[in-house]
Design a protein around this motif. Structure first.
Motif, PDB file in Angstrom:
ATOM      1  N   TYR A  55       0.809  -1.157  -0.076  1.00  0.00           N
ATOM      2  CA  TYR A  55       0.054  -0.056   0.041  1.00  0.00           C
ATOM      3  C   TYR A  55       0.989   1.370   0.126  1.00  0.00           C
ATOM      4  O   TYR A  55       1.903   1.325   0.150  1.00  0.00           O
ATOM      5  CB  TYR A  55      -0.952   0.109   1.311  1.00  0.00           C
ATOM      6  CG  TYR A  55      -0.297   0.198   2.819  1.00  0.00           C
ATOM      7  CD1 TYR A  55      -0.231   1.557   2.980  1.00  0.00           C
ATOM      8  CD2 TYR A  55       0.244  -0.925   3.112  1.00  0.00           C
ATOM      9  CE1 TYR A  55       0.703   1.790   4.431  1.00  0.00           C
ATOM     10  CE2 TYR A  55       0.866  -0.657   4.432  1.00  0.00           C
ATOM     11  CZ  TYR A  55       1.085   0.513   5.012  1.00  0.00           C
ATOM     12  OH  TYR A  55       1.628   0.553   6.214  1.00  0.00           O
ATOM     13  N   HIS A  56       0.187   2.287  -0.392  1.00  0.00           N
ATOM     14  CA  HIS A  56       1.086   3.603  -0.176  1.00  0.00           C
ATOM     15  C   HIS A  56      -0.059   4.750  -0.083  1.00  0.00           C
ATOM     16  O   HIS A  56      -1.295   4.479  -0.611  1.00  0.00           O
ATOM     17  CB  HIS A  56       1.919   3.894  -1.490  1.00  0.00           C
ATOM     18  CG  HIS A  56       1.403   4.062  -2.777  1.00  0.00           C
ATOM     19  ND1 HIS A  56       0.744   5.399  -3.443  1.00  0.00           N
ATOM     20  CD2 HIS A  56       1.002   3.272  -3.687  1.00  0.00           C
ATOM     21  CE1 HIS A  56       0.237   5.286  -4.334  1.00  0.00           C
ATOM     22  NE2 HIS A  56       0.208   4.020  -4.775  1.00  0.00           N
ATOM     23  N   THR A  57       0.302   5.835   0.409  1.00  0.00           N
ATOM     24  CA  THR A  57      -0.437   6.972   0.515  1.00  0.00           C
ATOM     25  C   THR A  57      -0.689   7.647  -0.829  1.00  0.00           C
ATOM     26  O   THR A  57       0.051   7.336  -1.786  1.00  0.00           O
ATOM     27  CB  THR A  57      -0.054   8.142   1.589  1.00  0.00           C
ATOM     28  OG1 THR A  57       1.292   8.717   1.089  1.00  0.00           O
ATOM     29  CG2 THR A  57       0.365   7.368   2.912  1.00  0.00           C
ATOM     30  N   HIS A  58      -1.960   8.472  -0.946  1.00  0.00           N
ATOM     31  CA  HIS A  58      -2.031   9.242  -2.124  1.00  0.00           C
ATOM     32  C   HIS A  58      -1.181  10.129  -2.571  1.00  0.00           C
ATOM     33  O   HIS A  58      -0.818  10.304  -3.913  1.00  0.00           O
ATOM     34  CB  HIS A  58      -3.370   9.808  -2.246  1.00  0.00           C
ATOM     35  CG  HIS A  58      -4.681   9.213  -1.749  1.00  0.00           C
ATOM     36  ND1 HIS A  58      -6.013   9.670  -1.563  1.00  0.00           N
ATOM     37  CD2 HIS A  58      -4.700   7.662  -1.521  1.00  0.00           C
ATOM     38  CE1 HIS A  58      -6.792   8.767  -1.305  1.00  0.00           C
ATOM     39  NE2 HIS A  58      -6.135   7.566  -1.205  1.00  0.00           N
ATOM     40  N   ASN A  59      -0.246  10.674  -1.636  1.00  0.00           N
ATOM     41  CA  ASN A  59       0.727  11.864  -1.951  1.00  0.00           C
ATOM     42  C   ASN A  59       2.061  11.047  -2.636  1.00  0.00           C
ATOM     43  O   ASN A  59       3.018  12.122  -2.753  1.00  0.00           O
ATOM     44  CB  ASN A  59       0.859  12.894  -0.605  1.00  0.00           C
ATOM     45  CG  ASN A  59       1.434  12.126   0.471  1.00  0.00           C
ATOM     46  OD1 ASN A  59       1.356  10.468   0.476  1.00  0.00           O
ATOM     47  ND2 ASN A  59       1.834  12.876   1.464  1.00  0.00           N
ATOM     48  N   VAL A  60       2.205   9.979  -2.702  1.00  0.00           N
ATOM     49  CA  VAL A  60       3.360   9.436  -3.318  1.00  0.00           C
ATOM     50  C   VAL A  60       3.161   8.460  -4.516  1.00  0.00           C
ATOM     51  O   VAL A  60       1.856   7.968  -4.518  1.00  0.00           O
ATOM     52  CB  VAL A  60       4.189   8.672  -2.227  1.00  0.00           C
ATOM     53  CG1 VAL A  60       4.633   9.637  -1.128  1.00  0.00           C
ATOM     54  CG2 VAL A  60       3.437   7.464  -1.722  1.00  0.00           C
ATOM     55  N   SER A  61       3.869   8.332  -5.383  1.00  0.00           N
ATOM     56  CA  SER A  61       3.824   7.451  -6.658  1.00  0.00           C
ATOM     57  C   SER A  61       4.753   6.717  -6.785  1.00  0.00           C
ATOM     58  O   SER A  61       5.786   6.740  -7.496  1.00  0.00           O
ATOM     59  CB  SER A  61       3.468   8.228  -7.888  1.00  0.00           C
ATOM     60  OG  SER A  61       3.261   7.531  -8.805  1.00  0.00           O
ATOM     61  N   PRO A  62       5.056   5.508  -5.761  1.00  0.00           N
ATOM     62  CA  PRO A  62       6.317   4.573  -6.292  1.00  0.00           C
ATOM     63  C   PRO A  62       6.250   3.957  -7.393  1.00  0.00           C
ATOM     64  O   PRO A  62       5.216   3.497  -8.142  1.00  0.00           O
ATOM     65  CB  PRO A  62       6.209   3.686  -4.965  1.00  0.00           C
ATOM     66  CG  PRO A  62       4.608   3.683  -4.526  1.00  0.00           C
ATOM     67  CD  PRO A  62       4.435   5.191  -4.828  1.00  0.00           C
ATOM     68  N   SER A  63       7.556   3.519  -8.058  1.00  0.00           N
ATOM     69  CA  SER A  63       7.771   2.843  -9.201  1.00  0.00           C
ATOM     70  C   SER A  63       6.912   1.506  -9.169  1.00  0.00           C
ATOM     71  O   SER A  63       6.161   1.007 -10.404  1.00  0.00           O
ATOM     72  CB  SER A  63       9.266   2.655  -9.375  1.00  0.00           C
ATOM     73  OG  SER A  63       9.883   2.154  -8.468  1.00  0.00           O
ATOM     74  N   TRP A  64       7.200   0.827  -8.045  1.00  0.00           N
ATOM     75  CA  TRP A  64       6.623  -0.553  -8.065  1.00  0.00           C
ATOM     76  C   TRP A  64       5.031  -0.674  -8.258  1.00  0.00           C
ATOM     77  O   TRP A  64       4.327  -1.634  -8.675  1.00  0.00           O
ATOM     78  CB  TRP A  64       6.815  -1.449  -6.672  1.00  0.00           C
ATOM     79  CG  TRP A  64       6.309  -0.591  -5.441  1.00  0.00           C
ATOM     80  CD1 TRP A  64       7.311   0.232  -4.651  1.00  0.00           C
ATOM     81  CD2 TRP A  64       5.073  -0.264  -4.826  1.00  0.00           C
ATOM     82  NE1 TRP A  64       6.310   0.644  -3.529  1.00  0.00           N
ATOM     83  CE2 TRP A  64       5.274   0.184  -3.612  1.00  0.00           C
ATOM     84  CE3 TRP A  64       3.914  -1.119  -5.310  1.00  0.00           C
ATOM     85  CZ2 TRP A  64       4.289   0.563  -2.940  1.00  0.00           C
ATOM     86  CZ3 TRP A  64       3.042  -1.091  -4.343  1.00  0.00           C
ATOM     87  CH2 TRP A  64       3.017  -0.093  -3.073  1.00  0.00           C
ATOM     88  N   ALA A  65       4.323   0.485  -7.854  1.00  0.00           N
ATOM     89  CA  ALA A  65       2.808   0.579  -8.028  1.00  0.00           C
ATOM     90  C   ALA A  65       2.313   0.311  -9.537  1.00  0.00           C
ATOM     91  O   ALA A  65       1.132  -0.254  -9.809  1.00  0.00           O
ATOM     92  CB  ALA A  65       2.224   1.764  -7.686  1.00  0.00           C
ATOM     93  N   ARG A  66       3.127   0.676 -10.565  1.00  0.00           N
ATOM     94  CA  ARG A  66       2.865   0.389 -11.872  1.00  0.00           C
ATOM     95  C   ARG A  66       2.773  -0.781 -12.429  1.00  0.00           C
ATOM     96  O   ARG A  66       2.494  -1.508 -13.439  1.00  0.00           O
ATOM     97  CB  ARG A  66       3.793   1.432 -12.539  1.00  0.00           C
ATOM     98  CG  ARG A  66       3.526   2.625 -12.711  1.00  0.00           C
ATOM     99  CD  ARG A  66       4.398   3.513 -13.693  1.00  0.00           C
ATOM    100  NE  ARG A  66       5.659   3.123 -13.617  1.00  0.00           N
ATOM    101  CZ  ARG A  66       6.734   4.221 -12.802  1.00  0.00           C
ATOM    102  NH1 ARG A  66       6.067   5.237 -12.244  1.00  0.00           N
ATOM    103  NH2 ARG A  66       7.873   3.943 -12.728  1.00  0.00           N
ATOM    104  N   LYS A  67       3.570  -1.843 -11.484  1.00  0.00           N
ATOM    105  CA  LYS A  67       3.794  -3.193 -11.661  1.00  0.00           C
ATOM    106  C   LYS A  67       2.637  -4.069 -11.253  1.00  0.00           C
ATOM    107  O   LYS A  67       2.447  -5.121 -11.748  1.00  0.00           O
ATOM    108  CB  LYS A  67       4.970  -3.596 -11.156  1.00  0.00           C
ATOM    109  CG  LYS A  67       6.200  -2.927 -11.987  1.00  0.00           C
ATOM    110  CD  LYS A  67       7.592  -3.250 -11.383  1.00  0.00           C
ATOM    111  CE  LYS A  67       8.983  -2.486 -11.812  1.00  0.00           C
ATOM    112  NZ  LYS A  67      10.021  -2.996 -11.263  1.00  0.00           N
ATOM    113  N   PHE A  68       1.814  -3.635 -10.274  1.00  0.00           N
ATOM    114  CA  PHE A  68       1.239  -4.402  -9.477  1.00  0.00           C
ATOM    115  C   PHE A  68      -0.399  -4.029  -9.723  1.00  0.00           C
ATOM    116  O   PHE A  68      -0.724  -3.040 -10.304  1.00  0.00           O
ATOM    117  CB  PHE A  68       1.363  -4.317  -7.979  1.00  0.00           C
ATOM    118  CG  PHE A  68       2.894  -4.774  -7.455  1.00  0.00           C
ATOM    119  CD1 PHE A  68       3.683  -5.791  -8.108  1.00  0.00           C
ATOM    120  CD2 PHE A  68       3.523  -4.177  -6.316  1.00  0.00           C
ATOM    121  CE1 PHE A  68       4.746  -6.123  -7.809  1.00  0.00           C
ATOM    122  CE2 PHE A  68       4.717  -4.716  -5.826  1.00  0.00           C
ATOM    123  CZ  PHE A  68       5.372  -5.425  -6.701  1.00  0.00           C
ATOM    124  N   ALA A  69      -1.247  -4.862  -9.268  1.00  0.00           N
ATOM    125  CA  ALA A  69      -2.556  -4.693  -9.299  1.00  0.00           C
ATOM    126  C   ALA A  69      -3.182  -3.824  -8.168  1.00  0.00           C
ATOM    127  O   ALA A  69      -3.061  -4.564  -6.936  1.00  0.00           O
ATOM    128  CB  ALA A  69      -3.499  -5.953  -9.586  1.00  0.00           C
TER     129      ALA A  69
END
Length: 214
Positions: free
Chosen positions: A180-194
């Motif tokens: 999980y991550h908060t709305h105010n960040v955009s980690p690179s791994w988020a694009r790889k996961f569902a």
């Protein structure tokens, strides 16, 4: 006298035959299951404790109402070592979230415990990577700041959440999320996961099936 001896011998033989049949029936029941013999017949052959051993115990989980009012009515948490690690993580990661948001973060941690990709204990999951600044899984464990719990009421609430989850509460909120991550960040791994859901200020994710099998 002779009649009595013969009658006694007959009764002994009948008893032995009944015992042999009972043993055969029990062995058959163990092989074929309760449905094959019928629980009433098996109950007549075995005592109550034996019945309890054969019948699997259903897992009972407490029904959770994800509301502050419901949680406030729950008894004060008595935390094990593992549940204490979870309570600490919830305090630093989600104490400002709603009750449902706190349970959602707890689900991620518990899902990680069950995943072969992470340590197999709550404390192990939470402190994975601790000691390397900003290289840990949960920032509060490696940001260089001391973990000071200054809001007792908030800690008491998340402790109840931690206690319930550590005891095996159901996890219906995040669909198996392990990130999980908060709305105010955009980690690179988020694009790889569902992304599985969004609750409060957090987006929740799990690996795609193909990635999970690698």
């Amino acid at each position: 006298m002779r009649i009595g001896i013969l009658l006694g011998a007959f009764l002994m033989l009948a008893s032995a035959a009944a015992a042999e049949n009972t043993a055969d029936d029990i062995a058959s029941a163990e092989k074929m299951g309760l449905n094959a013999m019928g629980s009433d017949k098996l109950a007549s052959l075995l005592d109550t404790s034996a019945i309890r051993e054969i019948r699997p115990k259903a897992r009972k989980t407490q029904k959770i109402d994800y509301s502050r009012k419901w949680l406030s009515k729950q008894p004060k948490a008595s935390l094990t070592e593992q549940a204490s690690c979870l309570a600490e993580a919830l305090y630093f990661e989600a104490r400002g979230e709603s009750v449902v948001g706190q349970f959602a973060v707890a689900e991620v941690i518990m899902n990680r415990v069950d995943s072969p990709s992470f340590p197999n204990s709550i404390c192990g999951v939470i402190h994975q990577g601790t000691g390397r600044k900003y290289a840990c899984q949960f920032t509060y464990t490696c940001d260089g700041h001391p973990e000071h719990i200054g809001e007792p009421a908030a800690y008491a609430q998340v402790s109840k959440v931690a206690s319930l989850m550590a005891r095996g509460a159901d996890r219906p909120l995040t669909d198996g999320a392990t990130y999980y991550h908060t709305h105010n960040v955009s980690p690179s791994w988020a694009r790889k996961f569902a992304r599985t859901t969004t609750i409060g200020v957090h987006h929740f994710y799990r690996r795609h099936t193909r990635l999970s099998q690698n």
